[in-house]
Design a protein around this motif. Structure first.
Motif, PDB file in Angstrom:
ATOM      1  N   HIS A   1       0.950  -0.903   0.204  1.00 10.40           N
ATOM      2  CA  HIS A   1      -0.029   0.127   0.462  1.00 10.40           C
ATOM      3  C   HIS A   1       0.930   1.264  -0.085  1.00 10.40           C
ATOM      4  CE1 HIS A   1      -3.262  -2.490   0.004  1.00 10.40           C
ATOM      5  NE2 HIS A   1      -2.547  -2.868   1.140  1.00 10.40           N
ATOM      6  N   GLY A   2       2.312   1.623  -0.108  1.00  3.79           N
ATOM      7  CA  GLY A   2       2.961   2.053  -0.593  1.00  3.79           C
ATOM      8  C   GLY A   2       4.063   2.257   0.607  1.00  3.79           C
ATOM      9  N   PRO A   3       4.872   3.174   0.584  1.00  3.70           N
ATOM     10  CA  PRO A   3       6.463   3.684   0.814  1.00  3.70           C
ATOM     11  C   PRO A   3       5.904   3.197   2.604  1.00  3.70           C
ATOM     12  CG  PRO A   3       6.133   5.269  -0.920  1.00  3.70           C
ATOM     13  CD  PRO A   3       4.667   4.634  -0.950  1.00  3.70           C
ATOM     14  N   VAL A   4       7.092   3.111   2.940  1.00  2.53           N
ATOM     15  CA  VAL A   4       6.527   3.200   4.731  1.00  2.53           C
ATOM     16  C   VAL A   4       7.600   3.858   5.422  1.00  2.53           C
ATOM     17  CG1 VAL A   4       7.014   0.946   6.642  1.00  2.53           C
ATOM     18  CG2 VAL A   4       5.725   0.691   4.358  1.00  2.53           C
ATOM     19  N   ASP A   5       7.892   4.531   6.074  1.00  2.00           N
ATOM     20  CA  ASP A   5       8.948   5.092   7.044  1.00  2.00           C
ATOM     21  C   ASP A   5       9.570   4.288   8.125  1.00  2.00           C
ATOM     22  OD1 ASP A   5      10.828   6.783   8.278  1.00  2.00           O
ATOM     23  OD2 ASP A   5       9.622   8.745   7.259  1.00  2.00           O
ATOM     24  N   VAL A   6      10.479   3.363   7.802  1.00  2.00           N
ATOM     25  CA  VAL A   6      10.804   2.744   9.524  1.00  2.00           C
ATOM     26  C   VAL A   6      11.668   3.654  10.676  1.00  2.00           C
ATOM     27  CG1 VAL A   6      11.414   0.838   8.616  1.00  2.00           C
ATOM     28  CG2 VAL A   6      13.306   2.093   8.033  1.00  2.00           C
ATOM     29  N   GLN A   7      11.673   5.206   9.684  1.00  2.00           N
ATOM     30  CA  GLN A   7      12.585   6.020  10.626  1.00  2.00           C
ATOM     31  C   GLN A   7      11.442   6.544  11.652  1.00  2.00           C
ATOM     32  OE1 GLN A   7      16.015   7.557  10.097  1.00  2.00           O
ATOM     33  NE2 GLN A   7      16.018   7.006   7.797  1.00  2.00           N
ATOM     34  N   THR A   8      10.253   6.824  11.208  1.00  2.96           N
ATOM     35  CA  THR A   8       8.914   8.089  11.460  1.00  2.96           C
ATOM     36  C   THR A   8       8.771   6.731  12.731  1.00  2.96           C
ATOM     37  OG1 THR A   8       9.136   9.055  10.472  1.00  2.96           O
ATOM     38  CG2 THR A   8       7.105   8.401  10.906  1.00  2.96           C
ATOM     39  N   LEU A   9       8.323   5.378  12.056  1.00  2.00           N
ATOM     40  CA  LEU A   9       7.986   4.037  13.178  1.00  2.00           C
ATOM     41  C   LEU A   9       8.328   3.773  14.079  1.00  2.00           C
ATOM     42  CD1 LEU A   9       6.595   1.814  10.073  1.00  2.00           C
ATOM     43  CD2 LEU A   9       5.041   2.553  11.419  1.00  2.00           C
ATOM     44  N   GLY A  10       9.839   3.752  13.848  1.00  2.90           N
ATOM     45  CA  GLY A  10      10.007   3.565  15.131  1.00  2.90           C
ATOM     46  C   GLY A  10      10.655   2.011  15.678  1.00  2.90           C
ATOM     47  N   CYS A  11      10.762   2.111  14.658  1.00  2.00           N
ATOM     48  CA  CYS A  11      11.115  -0.134  14.732  1.00  2.00           C
ATOM     49  C   CYS A  11      12.294  -0.136  14.131  1.00  2.00           C
ATOM     50  CB  CYS A  11       9.846  -0.935  13.727  1.00  2.00           C
ATOM     51  SG  CYS A  11      10.039  -0.455  12.164  1.00  2.00           S
ATOM     52  N   ASP A  12      13.075  -1.531  14.714  1.00  2.00           N
ATOM     53  CA  ASP A  12      14.330  -2.081  14.706  1.00  2.00           C
ATOM     54  C   ASP A  12      14.324  -2.904  13.255  1.00  2.00           C
ATOM     55  OD1 ASP A  12      15.452  -0.747  17.415  1.00  2.00           O
ATOM     56  OD2 ASP A  12      13.783  -1.406  18.324  1.00  2.00           O
ATOM     57  N   LEU A  13      13.500  -3.574  13.087  1.00  5.79           N
ATOM     58  CA  LEU A  13      13.399  -4.558  12.496  1.00  5.79           C
ATOM     59  C   LEU A  13      11.904  -5.142  11.169  1.00  5.79           C
ATOM     60  CD1 LEU A  13      14.974  -7.032  14.802  1.00  5.79           C
ATOM     61  CD2 LEU A  13      16.476  -6.279  12.876  1.00  5.79           C
ATOM     62  N   TYR A  14      12.431  -4.729  10.010  1.00  5.54           N
ATOM     63  CA  TYR A  14      10.839  -4.950   9.315  1.00  5.54           C
ATOM     64  C   TYR A  14      11.040  -5.753   8.430  1.00  5.54           C
ATOM     65  CZ  TYR A  14       6.774  -2.798   7.088  1.00  5.54           C
ATOM     66  OH  TYR A  14       5.899  -2.221   6.902  1.00  5.54           O
ATOM     67  N   ALA A  15      10.504  -6.646   8.587  1.00  8.70           N
ATOM     68  CA  ALA A  15      10.126  -8.147   7.462  1.00  8.70           C
ATOM     69  C   ALA A  15       9.157  -7.919   6.020  1.00  8.70           C
ATOM     70  CB  ALA A  15       9.976  -9.768   8.205  1.00  8.70           C
ATOM     71  N   LEU A  16       9.286  -8.094   5.171  1.00  6.69           N
ATOM     72  CA  LEU A  16       8.706  -7.802   3.774  1.00  6.69           C
ATOM     73  C   LEU A  16       9.077  -9.286   3.290  1.00  6.69           C
ATOM     74  CD1 LEU A  16      10.242  -6.858   1.560  1.00  6.69           C
ATOM     75  CD2 LEU A  16      10.617  -4.007   3.177  1.00  6.69           C
ATOM     76  N   SER A  17       7.918  -9.166   1.834  1.00 10.01           N
ATOM     77  CA  SER A  17       7.882 -10.276   0.528  1.00 10.01           C
ATOM     78  C   SER A  17       7.318  -9.613  -0.658  1.00 10.01           C
ATOM     79  CB  SER A  17       6.749 -11.222   1.076  1.00 10.01           C
ATOM     80  OG  SER A  17       7.124 -12.830   1.552  1.00 10.01           O
ATOM     81  N   SER A  18       8.466  -9.820  -1.509  1.00 11.34           N
ATOM     82  CA  SER A  18       8.249  -8.686  -2.674  1.00 11.34           C
ATOM     83  C   SER A  18       7.089  -8.756  -3.102  1.00 11.34           C
ATOM     84  CB  SER A  18       9.532  -9.453  -3.410  1.00 11.34           C
ATOM     85  OG  SER A  18       9.443  -9.232  -5.264  1.00 11.34           O
ATOM     86  N   HIS A  19       6.638 -10.632  -3.472  1.00 12.92           N
ATOM     87  CA  HIS A  19       5.614 -10.631  -4.198  1.00 12.92           C
ATOM     88  C   HIS A  19       4.152 -10.336  -3.795  1.00 12.92           C
ATOM     89  CE1 HIS A  19       3.297 -13.485  -1.291  1.00 12.92           C
ATOM     90  NE2 HIS A  19       4.744 -13.936  -0.738  1.00 12.92           N
ATOM     91  N   LYS A  20       4.090  -9.795  -2.692  1.00 14.43           N
ATOM     92  CA  LYS A  20       2.920  -8.758  -2.207  1.00 14.43           C
ATOM     93  C   LYS A  20       2.945  -7.424  -2.591  1.00 14.43           C
ATOM     94  CE  LYS A  20       1.952 -12.010   1.770  1.00 14.43           C
ATOM     95  NZ  LYS A  20       1.407 -13.300   1.611  1.00 14.43           N
ATOM     96  N   MET A  21       4.193  -6.995  -2.972  1.00 15.98           N
ATOM     97  CA  MET A  21       4.401  -5.620  -3.578  1.00 15.98           C
ATOM     98  C   MET A  21       4.653  -5.584  -4.859  1.00 15.98           C
ATOM     99  SD  MET A  21       7.619  -5.348  -0.970  1.00 15.98           S
ATOM    100  CE  MET A  21       8.184  -3.284  -1.594  1.00 15.98           C
ATOM    101  N   PHE A  22       3.509  -6.210  -5.642  1.00 13.91           N
ATOM    102  CA  PHE A  22       3.347  -6.826  -7.041  1.00 13.91           C
ATOM    103  C   PHE A  22       5.412  -6.696  -8.090  1.00 13.91           C
ATOM    104  CE2 PHE A  22       1.401  -2.826  -5.719  1.00 13.91           C
ATOM    105  CZ  PHE A  22       0.145  -3.487  -5.759  1.00 13.91           C
ATOM    106  N   GLY A  23       5.835  -7.560  -6.870  1.00 11.97           N
ATOM    107  CA  GLY A  23       7.525  -7.937  -7.235  1.00 11.97           C
ATOM    108  C   GLY A  23       7.461  -9.863  -7.205  1.00 11.97           C
ATOM    109  N   PRO A  24       8.354 -10.124  -7.980  1.00 10.21           N
ATOM    110  CA  PRO A  24       8.247 -11.772  -8.223  1.00 10.21           C
ATOM    111  C   PRO A  24       8.301 -12.385  -6.971  1.00 10.21           C
ATOM    112  CG  PRO A  24       9.947 -10.235  -8.973  1.00 10.21           C
ATOM    113  CD  PRO A  24       9.365  -9.676  -8.842  1.00 10.21           C
ATOM    114  N   ASN A  25       8.362 -13.395  -6.490  1.00 12.13           N
ATOM    115  CA  ASN A  25       8.120 -13.896  -5.659  1.00 12.13           C
ATOM    116  C   ASN A  25       9.793 -15.096  -5.515  1.00 12.13           C
ATOM    117  OD1 ASN A  25       8.056 -16.526  -7.617  1.00 12.13           O
ATOM    118  ND2 ASN A  25       5.929 -17.452  -6.640  1.00 12.13           N
ATOM    119  N   GLY A  26      10.291 -15.338  -4.256  1.00 10.49           N
ATOM    120  CA  GLY A  26      11.353 -16.198  -4.280  1.00 10.49           C
ATOM    121  C   GLY A  26      12.605 -14.965  -3.866  1.00 10.49           C
ATOM    122  N   VAL A  27      12.226 -13.328  -3.187  1.00 12.59           N
ATOM    123  CA  VAL A  27      13.175 -12.760  -3.021  1.00 12.59           C
ATOM    124  C   VAL A  27      11.914 -11.745  -2.067  1.00 12.59           C
ATOM    125  CG1 VAL A  27      12.120 -10.905  -4.419  1.00 12.59           C
ATOM    126  CG2 VAL A  27      14.798 -11.189  -3.168  1.00 12.59           C
ATOM    127  N   GLY A  28      12.751 -11.616  -0.610  1.00 12.14           N
ATOM    128  CA  GLY A  28      11.970 -10.156  -0.218  1.00 12.14           C
ATOM    129  C   GLY A  28      13.182  -9.718   1.151  1.00 12.14           C
TER     130      GLY A  28
END
Ligand code: PMP
Length: 413
Positions: free
Chosen positions: A208-235
């Motif tokens: 649903h668009g860009p994320v700002d991990v610095q403003t969120l204030g988290c330390d670790l953030y996990a994601l998958s490419s195939h849920k953001m219109f990219g190929p699977n097999g990478v995240g």
């Protein structure tokens, strides 16, 4: 902010260029499981393999250098998408599951028996099972935040769940079942009070668009490419540089070392320390292309468009239920605090049956426990049916969903 027209977006996705079956159009509403890929992403993957295919990092020949540059350019694109302080804070993995297992093993290695990790009952199994495995081998204690009646992580329970022994709060940024967005500020506040770290599972947020991990204030953030219109097999796992520097490697092998003797190995700096073996190179390049593509969207206008479709689905489900509670939304009742993902339960009907009946109308839905069995159990449900939207969805998709459901309910009654 202009009005968003899904038609030109839809035209960029080859999957919609042909009917699902003769005479039946595809109404793809299973985007939370996997989103479709635009032609530009497919082309980028193909162009990489056609013109730059080589292994990365170790080669000094021209193709190897080109492949490495393309791979590192994708890392930089993802870093910008997440507003990471440095591209080297991005570790490429096989997907969100790979990222979460990396976190549970590498961050987990910093923990000792009696240390506590706080999760929520809403977690996808990918952000639960690796922590249970860590608990079973290291004696770390797992504690759980409940869900609210509307399907949010219940941050009201932080006070009684987070303790001085809490070392990590690891929760989903957005629930894959309810679509509810977690109140991250409350989580980071509670973590900071006891010196704990915060991991967010961003799998359902990044579409649903860009994320700002610095403003969120988290330390670790996990994601998958195939849920953001990219190929699977990478995240990827993003981590703050100072934290990644403290974490030992998880997988051993080529590319993650500094020196190796028969006795011992010293390790490369992050991110390479965490990227043993040949990474998914063309897939990462495809992810970079998917980010470029996402950056062409006006995300505010897309959110308004998908909000209107979500509202139609919520109203349609309420009308189908006829006020007798036969159809129940599992998640926020309105648009506030959610992404366009709607789960619902139909009294007396199994979600798989609903999905099969809707498939006859060309509507692709997901039904079942959505890899969140503990949450389903806490709702007293075996599963739900889920419709999840992406920018190419339009009113025709919602019409097909609601008409198909009406038909299914009539047959089931
Ligand atoms: N977490 C959440 C919230 C998810 O929705 C998913 C995918 N359904 C995952 C983790 C796992 O992602 P992947 O299968 O791509 O590793």
């Amino acid at each position: 902010m202009g009005k968003f027209d899904p038609a030109p977006v839809r035209a960029q996705f080859p999957i919609f260029s042909a009917p699902l079956r003769p005479g039946v159009a595809l109404h793809y509403l299973d985007n939370a499981a996997t989103s479709q890929m635009p032609a530009v992403v497919m082309d980028a993957v193909r162009a990489h393999d056609a013109t730059r295919r080589a292994n990365v990092k170790r080669g000094v020949h021209t193709l190897a250098e080109r492949a490495t540059d393309a791979f590192e350019a994708a890392r930089a694109k993802l870093a910008r998408f997440l507003n990471a302080a440095d591209p080297d804070e991005i570790v490429f993995t096989s997907g969100a599951t790979g990222a979460l297992n990396l976190a549970a093993n590498s961050f987990g290695a910093l923990l000792k028996a009696g240390d506590e990790v706080v999760l929520s009952v809403l977690e996808h199994h990918s952000n639960l099972v690796p922590w249970q495995m860590l608990r079973d081998r290291s004696g770390v204690v797992l504690r759980f935040l409940p869900a609210t009646a509307e399907g949010h992580v219940d941050v009201g329970a932080l006070g009684r769940t987070v303790t001085q022994r809490t070392k990590l709060i690891a929760v989903t940024h957005v629930s894959n079942v309810t679509g509810a967005i977690t109140d991250v500020a409350a989580i980071t506040r509670a973590a900071r009070e006891v010196g704990a770290r915060v991991l967010l599972d961003g799998s359902q947020r990044v579409s649903h668009g860009p994320v700002d991990v610095q403003t969120l204030g988290c330390d670790l953030y996990a994601l998958s490419s195939h849920k953001m219109f990219g190929p699977n097999g990478v995240g990827a796992l993003w981590g703050k540089a100072e934290l990644l520097a403290q974490m030992p490697p998880f997988l051993g092998g080529g590319e993650m070392i500094r020196t190796v003797t028969l006795d011992r190995t010293t390790y490369a700096k992050p991110p390479h320390r965490f990227e043993a073996g040949t990474p998914p190179i063309a897939q990462a390049v495809g992810l970079g292309a998917a980010i470029d593509w996402m950056n062409t969207l006006d995300h505010g206008a897309v959110a308004t468009h998908l909000g209107a479709l979500t509202q139609r689905i919520l109203k349609g489900l309420a009308d189908l239920g006829g006020g007798n509670g036969r159809v129940r939304v599992v998640g926020p009742p309105g648009l506030h605090g959610r992404v366009p993902v709607v789960s619902f339960a139909v009294d007396g009907a199994h979600p798989h049956d609903i999905c099969q009946m809707l498939d006859a109308h060309g509507v692709a839905l997901r039904g079942g426990h959505h890899c969140a069995q503990p949450f389903m159990e806490s709702c007293g449900l075996g599963g739900t049916t889920r419709a999840s939207l992406a920018p190419y969805n339009d009113d025709g998709d919602v019409d097909a969903l609601l008409n198909g459901l009406e038909d299914a309910l009539a047959k089931l009654s």
